[in-house]
Design an enzyme around this catalytic site. Structure first.
Site, PDB file in Angstrom:
ATOM      1  N   HIS A   1      -4.423  -3.829  -2.779  1.00  0.00           N
ATOM      2  CA  HIS A   1      -3.178  -3.369  -2.149  1.00  0.00           C
ATOM      3  C   HIS A   1      -2.806  -2.030  -2.776  1.00  0.00           C
ATOM      4  CE1 HIS A   1       0.744  -3.796  -0.105  1.00  0.00           C
ATOM      5  NE2 HIS A   1       1.205  -3.133  -1.156  1.00  0.00           N
ATOM      6  N   CYS A   2      -2.719  -1.008  -1.938  1.00  0.00           N
ATOM      7  CA  CYS A   2      -2.430   0.342  -2.410  1.00  0.00           C
ATOM      8  C   CYS A   2      -0.949   0.632  -2.225  1.00  0.00           C
ATOM      9  CB  CYS A   2      -3.275   1.365  -1.642  1.00  0.00           C
ATOM     10  SG  CYS A   2      -3.051   3.064  -2.198  1.00  0.00           S
ATOM     11  N   VAL A   3      -0.246   0.864  -3.325  1.00  0.00           N
ATOM     12  CA  VAL A   3       1.187   1.145  -3.236  1.00  0.00           C
ATOM     13  C   VAL A   3       1.447   2.536  -2.679  1.00  0.00           C
ATOM     14  CG1 VAL A   3       1.772  -0.429  -5.103  1.00  0.00           C
ATOM     15  CG2 VAL A   3       1.236   1.955  -5.634  1.00  0.00           C
TER      16      VAL A   3
END
Length: 388
Positions: free
Chosen positions: A239-241
């Site tokens: 999951h890329c913020v």
């Protein structure tokens, strides 16, 4: 005119139609109140609850007012860093800690937030603005070079929009379509025959579907549950913020493309700025030694922004190298973390990649699989054998 209800949320957005976070609160806000407020507004009737109406509250929540101080402080900090090189070192070194501290102080209760995405887009726009207003008037940048930088900016944003379309979430219908494909197999003559049960039992563990303990749905091999999004993602990588989304089977290629285009554009833009500010220096040495750059506030600011862009670019180069190595070994970021936790993988290339040896079929075949993989939910409609 009858007001139609708002559409339900997309599967990649854990927000209800009113805009509230269903994972932060135990219950969602009342969509009927929002419909009534809009209906009253369309009929020129003021809402009964005044400024506390659902419309006003939803607009305030979606604006994320807490982002405004961060967006205002960033150019101020960069200008303060351009006053002296020692002050620049101190501010640029402390800037990541300041950003994280402000994030945890204002957004720690939100699982999904636009904080990092807004900050990244604002930084990109601010660097481009300085390039046009400060570097372009100096006359050292040709129209062709300017068009290359602009094209890189546009391609980065287009790739980011394509990446944001969704990572490929697992749905209940995916498993049902898979079961129908296994039970019925069509021969060339058109006859239908039931598939042998022993074929399913003899499948290796890596190809079996598993039950998600959180979502309570059957998910395909290599899928994982994202705690931030609250859903299972096909071939979950991480999951890329910075894009406020997961990276999975449906958007992994576009994510890699976005990082590549941004890195190339950033490196090319930094080289153009350094050539304009320090024409007598080599590009590598100009970033560390550029005499006379602090004599004017505009050149000092552009030089400081080169350092700011270089720090971000170095981090993205590391991410790009890690992604390329993982793809070469056919390993996702989630699988690498699980392998290290369970002590089943081997660390290679000075710890840059974890080789699990489970899905790798060679360098060439691994890249062919990555470049040709499709979303399973779409593939089942066309051919059951397209599942990766």
């Amino acid at each position: 005119m009858k007001w139609e209800k708002l559409k339900p949320p997309d599967p990649d957005d854990p927000m209800c139609c009113c805009g509230c976070d269903i994972y932060q609160y135990s219950c969602c806000c009342d969509c009927e109140d929002l419909d009534e407020a809009f209906t009253s507004w369309l009929k020129e009737k003021p809402p009964s609850c005044g400024l506390q109406s659902p419309v006003f509250g939803t607009m305030i929540d979606n604006l994320e007012i807490s982002m405004i101080p961060a967006l205002l402080l960033l150019p101020l900090l960069l200008r303060a860093a351009s006053l002296h090189y020692l002050l620049g070192i101190i501010i640029l070194t402390a800037l990541p800690g300041l950003v994280l501290s402000y994030y945890y102080a204002t957004h720690r209760r939100k699982r999904r937030t636009l904080f990092f995405l807004t900050l990244a887009l604002y930084s990109l726009a601010y660097m481009y603005y300085l390039f046009i207003t400060e570097i372009l008037p100096r006359g050292d940048v040709s129209p062709l070079q300017m068009s290359v930088v602009t094209t890189g900016m546009i391609l980065t944003i287009v790739s980011l929009i394509h990446t944001k379309r969704g990572p490929g979430f697992v749905a209940d219908s995916l498993h049902e379509a898979r079961m129908d494909a296994e039970v019925h197999s069509t021969h060339s003559d058109g006859s239908i025959q039931l598939a042998a049960p022993e074929k399913t039992r003899k499948q290796p563990p890596s190809t079996k579907w598993t039950l998600c303990p959180v979502c309570k749905i059957m998910r395909p091999p290599r899928a994982g549950h994202c705690r931030t999004c609250g859903s299972c993602v096909q071939r979950l990588d991480h999951h890329c913020v910075w894009i406020n989304s997961c990276v999975g089977q449906a958007n992994h290629r576009s994510f890699l493309q976005t990082v590549c285009v941004f890195v190339l554009t950033s490196v090319y833009g930094i080289s153009l700025v350094l050539r304009s500010l320090c024409p007598c220096q080599y590009l590598v040495t100009a970033l560390f030694y550029c005499p006379g750059v602090y004599s004017q506030p505009s050149t000092a600011l552009c030089f400081t922004c080169c350092w700011y862009s270089s720090i971000i670019t170095v981090g993205l180069v590391y991410l790009l190298v890690a992604q390329v190595l993982n793809i070469s070994f056919n390993v996702t970021g989630r699988e690498a973390q699980l392998a290290l936790r369970n002590k089943k993988g081997q660390s290679r290339l000075w710890g840059l990649v974890v080789d699990t040896g489970e899905h790798s079929r060679g360098f060439y075949q691994n890249w062919v699989e990555f470049l040709t993989m499709k979303d399973s939910s779409v593939s089942f409609h066309s051919s059951p054998t397209d599942l990766v």
